[in-house]
Scaffold this motif. Structure first.
Motif: not given
Length: 637
Positions: A370-386
């Protein structure tokens, strides 16, 4: 579930019954009162008739007396008595309801009244004959019969009045009985209709308050209290069902609260950790370990976006094999699920085995299901994922997904803050290097240039053997070396200067004392630092640098013998440095502003303070420098 009640119809309402019973009681009472009033009115009219009938006998006897006396003077009075007698008889026959006066509605009394009237006709004729001169024997003969008939009429009216009086008393007694029975009946009906249902409802509420939820009220009527009893029973059913299910609901709510408390605790711990000073890699490792421990994940990774190449770079990972790290250290944003998550909030794979060709995915080949991926965000800007990797089939609940999204935002803000802090430090270093370069240019560069010229002149003099010039150049070289040495010491001192809150006055005293030693110029120092709030360390340091640069310029260029330094820390902060040196022409200095690096450095430092720097100078009149920091620009210490 919500309960409902049916409202009673108009005929079934309690208010209808109360109004109808009240109207019936009122009609009965009004009828009885009207009946007694009518009887009283009849008695009053019959009593007046008795009085007038009695006056017939009196007047008849009075006429007899007058006729026996044979007095012509009294004939007129006799005729008046006869007229009054006739009027009385007419009133008795016709009656007068307004007085009131009338005979009872009895046929025997009416017949007797006719007899009285007939005898009166005979008596009246006899009286008229006697007044005409005939003997009064005829009148006296008819008079007893008339009086006898009038007495009989009076007795008959009295007997009728006696019966009506008894009937009035009986009516009053009946009215009293009706009032008593009606009052008792109304009390009973009110108890039956209102008090008893209220008492039952009160008892039901009391038992309900003691958690006896099985209590039910009898629904005996369809009036308002019946509706209330029905509603009470439905409420009791609902409460009984709720109470029976209360334990499970409390347990469910307790579990929800515990889960929310865990989420809040996780957010608080993560926020506290992310706010600790650390580099980006150390912070990402700590974040990933905490998230994996919170959600029992066997592996995890954090990736950031390279906006130039549109790639995802692996920053840190936990629990992943070296082959997986090597194969996915850099990937295209659309190459795998980690890149797909940058386009949508959450990507969850419950089981890789259910996907077509699972062997194409590195995670599946590494043993993760199984895998779960979520966004790393600052405000409305997507910086990456974890990402979180699980070796068992795993479903991420909605509450967990929301918590992980929030944690991703916290991580994004922390990464953004680290980058901004790094940029701020780089900018501060660049600005300070610029000031250092300007200081070196203004001091060491000029001094070394002067020494270079003197060395060239020394070489030329040695080559030509001009001993006199050698003796002049050597002292100049020594003086240039001393000045350069002093410049180096001042620069090193400026570089090492560091102030804490409240140390400005002591630093100013040390700077002025060092200036006295180096230049031999007398300095008058006046510091009043007690009226206003202290400046923060950063602003104190900039003020000290401006003072050091100003005193350095006095030492190098002013040729002054006396300097005054005044510092006032009130609502506004003000520093004034005044010397009695040779001064300068402001227009000339303004035209050569680029060459005056020291002045440029002071203005840059004043700009950092958001302060105002003023210079007042004139040839031969010295220079006055004013630094004014308005209270609006003061930072909190």
């Amino acid at each position: 579930m919500p309960f409902s009640v049916t409202l009673p119809s108009l005929r079934q309402r309690l208010s209808t019954r109360i109004i109808v019973s009240s109207i019936v009681a009122l009609l009965v009472v009004l009828g009885m009162v009207c009946w007694t009033l009518w009887l009283s009115w009849q008695l009053e009219g019959a009593g007046a008739a008795i009085n007038d009938t009695g006056s017939l006998r009196m007047r008849a006897n009075r006429v007899a007396v007058e006729l026996l006396q044979r007095n012509p003077e009294h004939d007129q009075l006799t005729r008046q008595e006869l007229a009054l007698q006739a009027a009385t008889l007419l009133r008795l026959q016709q009656g007068n309801p307004a007085r009131p006066l009338f005979l009872p509605a009895d046929a025997r009394i009416r017949l007797q009244m006719q007899r009285v009237h007939q005898h009166w006709q005979d008596l009246h004729q006899a009286a008229l004959h006697a007044l005409a001169g005939e003997p009064a024997d005829t009148y006296l003969k008819v008079l007893p019969e008339f009086v006898q008939e009038a007495d009989l009429l009076v007795r008959m009216i009295e007997v009728d009045n006696a019966s009506k009086t008894n009937l009035l008393r009986l009516s009053q007694a009946i009215l009293l009985v009706i009032a008593s029975i009606g009052t008792l009946a109304m009390i009973y009906l009110l108890y039956l209709w209102i008090i008893s249902p209220v008492l039952r409802l009160q008892d039901g509420l009391r038992r309900m308050a003691t958690r006896e939820f099985a209590v039910r009220l009898p629904v005996e009527t369809r009036d308002e209290f019946g509706v209330l009893a029905d509603g009470f029973n439905q409420m009791a059913d609902e409460l009984e069902g709720l109470y029976q299910d209360l334990e499970s609901r409390v347990a469910q709510k307790t579990a929800q609260l515990a889960n929310q408390n865990r989420e809040l605790g996780a957010l608080y711990d993560m926020a506290a950790f992310l706010n600790q000073p650390s580099d980006i890699e150390e912070m990402c490792h700590g974040f990933l370990r905490r998230v994996m421990s919170q959600f029992s994940a066997e592996g995890g990774s954090i990736r950031v976006i390279d906006p130039q190449a549109d790639n995802l770079h692996l920053v840190v990972s936990e629990g992943l094999s070296e082959s997986l790290e090597d194969s996915e250290h850099c990937m295209q944003r659309d190459a795998c699920f980690c890149g797909e998550a940058t386009q949508k909030p959450v990507v969850v794979i419950r089981d890789f085995r259910q996907l077509p060709k699972p062997e194409l995915f590195h995670c599946a080949r590494d043993g993760f299901l199984s895998l779960a991926v979520f966004r790393v965000m600052s405000g409305e800007e997507v910086l990456g994922t974890f990402s979180l990797h699980f070796r068992e089939q795993r479903e991420v609940l909605a509450a967990d997904a929301q918590l992980l999204e929030t944690l991703g935002r916290h991580l994004g803000v922390a990464l953004d803050n680290r980058r901004l802090s790094a940029k701020a430090r780089q900018l501060a270093v660049a600005e300070e290097r610029n000031l250092v370069a300007q200081g070196l240019h203004d001091s060491l560069a000029q001094g070394l240039n002067y020494l270079n010229l003197q060395v060239q002149m020394l070489e030329s003099a040695l080559k030509d053997g001009r001993a006199e010039e050698l003796q002049e150049i050597v002292p100049l070289l020594r003086m240039g070396v001393d000045e350069s040495y002093q410049d180096v010491r001042e620069l090193l001192l400026n570089f090492r200067s560091k102030l804490e809150q409240g140390e400005l006055q002591a630093a100013v005293v040390d700077t002025v004392a060092r200036f006295r030693r180096q230049s031999g110029v007398t300095v008058a120092l006046d510091v009043n630092d007690d009226e206003g709030a202290p400046l923060p360390p950063e602003q104190q340091l900039q003020v000290l640098f401006i003072l050091q640069e100003a005193l350095s310029n006095v030492r190098k260029h002013a040729q002054a013998s006396h300097v005054e330094v005044t510092i006032r820390n009130g609502r506004d902060f003000e520093m004034v440095i005044r010397d009695n040196g040779r001064g300068y022409q402001p227009e000339e200095v303004a035209a050569r502003a680029e060459r005056h690096v020291g002045l440029h450095i002071m203005r840059e430092r004043a700009s950092r303070l958001h302060a105002e720097l003023k210079l007042e100078a004139a040839p031969g009149a010295g220079v006055t420098l004013r630094l004014i920091l308005p209270w609006q620009e003061r930072q909190a210490a």
